[in-house]
Scaffold this active site. Structure first.
Site, short mmCIF file in Angstrom:
data_model
loop_
_atom_site.label_atom_id
_atom_site.label_comp_id
_atom_site.label_asym_id
_atom_site.label_seq_id
_atom_site.Cartn_x
_atom_site.Cartn_y
_atom_site.Cartn_z
N ARG A 133 0.83 -1.21 0.00
CA ARG A 133 0.00 0.00 0.00
C ARG A 133 0.87 1.26 0.00
O ARG A 133 0.53 2.26 -0.63
CB ARG A 133 -0.93 0.00 1.20
CG ARG A 133 -1.88 1.21 1.21
CD ARG A 133 -2.92 1.07 2.31
NE ARG A 133 -3.89 2.14 2.21
CZ ARG A 133 -3.93 3.20 3.02
NH1 ARG A 133 -3.01 3.32 3.97
NH2 ARG A 133 -4.85 4.13 2.88
N HIS A 173 0.44 4.25 -2.74
CA HIS A 173 0.11 5.62 -2.36
C HIS A 173 1.27 6.58 -2.59
O HIS A 173 1.06 7.79 -2.70
CB HIS A 173 -0.35 5.66 -0.90
CG HIS A 173 -1.78 5.22 -0.73
ND1 HIS A 173 -2.65 5.83 0.13
CD2 HIS A 173 -2.48 4.23 -1.34
CE1 HIS A 173 -3.85 5.25 0.04
NE2 HIS A 173 -3.74 4.26 -0.84
N ASN A 181 -4.39 8.72 3.70
CA ASN A 181 -3.25 8.20 4.46
C ASN A 181 -3.38 8.35 5.96
O ASN A 181 -2.88 7.53 6.73
CB ASN A 181 -1.96 8.91 4.02
CG ASN A 181 -1.58 8.63 2.59
OD1 ASN A 181 -1.79 7.53 2.09
ND2 ASN A 181 -1.01 9.63 1.91
N HIS A 236 -6.00 -6.34 -2.59
CA HIS A 236 -6.88 -6.53 -1.44
C HIS A 236 -7.17 -7.99 -1.17
O HIS A 236 -8.05 -8.31 -0.36
CB HIS A 236 -8.19 -5.76 -1.65
CG HIS A 236 -8.04 -4.29 -1.47
ND1 HIS A 236 -9.08 -3.41 -1.63
CD2 HIS A 236 -6.96 -3.53 -1.15
CE1 HIS A 236 -8.66 -2.17 -1.41
NE2 HIS A 236 -7.38 -2.22 -1.13
#
Length: 346
Positions: free
Chosen positions: A58, A62, A90, A189
């Site tokens: 992740r 990001h 975040n 995911h």
């Protein structure tokens, strides 16, 4: 003419150095054990934290969606930096910064001033997937670290857990990523956890009429309501993949077909009427090899978003601050340990 051509050659040579291409062999001479070092630290961390792989991948997502893959996400607040860690996508949700710092320390001991934090994130993402039983891919290397962060751009570019399919496609399109990339990368995911606060609106009052989200399986709804009682705190955790929580596999897509996608931004890939993403979900659900191949290709593609190369940026000696600054190094580590939601919006 000879002088002119000589001048042109020098200019072109300078450009090629500044905008050098990423290469899988970038550290072959300067830090040949880089991948083993990164993987070793992650494997050790996973013994006490099975969520760490999902958290690290992740971070890479990001980071790349804001200014490109330049480790800007890792920068803490300082006199000159407003951290991206406070962005809506975040804040109170990123974790694993302590593990990134441990990786950096190990690399600095073995290969001082050599491996960028941006490359650490790229290698860590691949290692995390492999350790969870997912595909491997050839990581392109040679990124350098940014000298800046961009909180405004983070708030603008990062999709959220309640994003519609249209919003998701728009956010991915800005990065040069298409519908197949969106569905493939959402497959991350297949492991990790999410806090109730990221999906509780689906359980009780989704459209303001007191009813749950109609795209949520009723049996799964009952289970989630037990985990996330109405009007309770939103910090309880549940698995992003209710079948194989810590394994990287195709079950994420099978869950979507049964309306068992945890986040709204997951389920819209399958439940949006007439969407081109439905066929992609069906393909990946029936063919894990197709998913793995697409995921690897999309990870390489995402990792090529606007990297700094050549003489751009720097190689940070510590990932939480630019060189020579007194950034809040330990502050970033402490806050990372307190942040509990390993939810990815990607």
């Amino acid at each position: 003419m000879g002088a002119v051509w000589g001048t042109i050659f020098v200019v072109l040579a300078a450009i090629s150095v500044t905008h050098a291409q990423l290469s899988p062999t970038f550290y072959d001479e300067t830090c040949p054990n880089v991948t083993d070092i990164v993987s070793g630290v992650i494997q050790n961390a996973s013994q006490s934290d099975p969520r760490i792989g999902a958290s690290l991948i992740r971070l890479h997502f990001h980071d790349c969606f804001v200014q490109g893959c330049d480790a800007s996400l890792l920068l803490n607040d300082s006199a000159t930096i407003v951290s991206e860690q406070q962005a809506l996508g975040n804040n109170n949700s990123i974790r694993g910064l302590d593990v990134v710092n441990n990786i950096k320390s190990a690399l600095e001991s073995s290969c001082p001033n050599t491996v960028s934090c941006a490359d650490i994130l790229a290698i860590a993402a691949q290692s995390s997937v492999v350790l969870a039983g997912g595909p491997s891919w050839t990581v392109q290397l040679g990124r350098r670290d940014s000298l800046t962060a961009n909180l405004t751009l983070a708030n603008l570019n990062l999709p959220g857990p309640n994003s519609t399919l249209e919003t998701l496609k728009d956010r991915f399109s800005v990065q040069g990523l298409n519908a197949t990339d969106l569905v493939a990368l959402s497959g991350a995911h297949t492991f990790g956890r999410a806090q109730c606060s990221t999906f509780v609106n689906r359980l009780y009052n989704f459209s303001g009429d007191g009813n749950p989200d109609s795209t949520l399986n009723t049996t799964y709804l009952a289970t989630l309501r037990q985990i996330c009682p109405q009007n309770a705190g939103g910090t309880n955790l549940t698995n992003l993949d209710l079948t194989t929580a810590d394994t990287f596999d195709k079950n994420y897509y099978s869950n979507l077909q049964l309306q068992n996608g945890l986040l709204f931004s997951d389920q819209v890939l399958f439940s949006t009427s007439g969407a081109d993403t439905i066929a992609i979900v069906n393909n990946f659900s029936s063919n894990q090899t197709a998913f793995f191949e697409a995921f690897a290709a999309s990870m390489i593609k995402m990792g090529n978003i606007n990297p700094l190369t050549g003489t751009q940026g720097e190689i940070r000696t510590q990932c939480n601050a630019v060189n020579g600054a007194s950034g809040l190094i330990m502050g970033g580590v402490a806050s990372a340990k307190s942040q509990d939601a390993s939810v990815s919006s990607i």
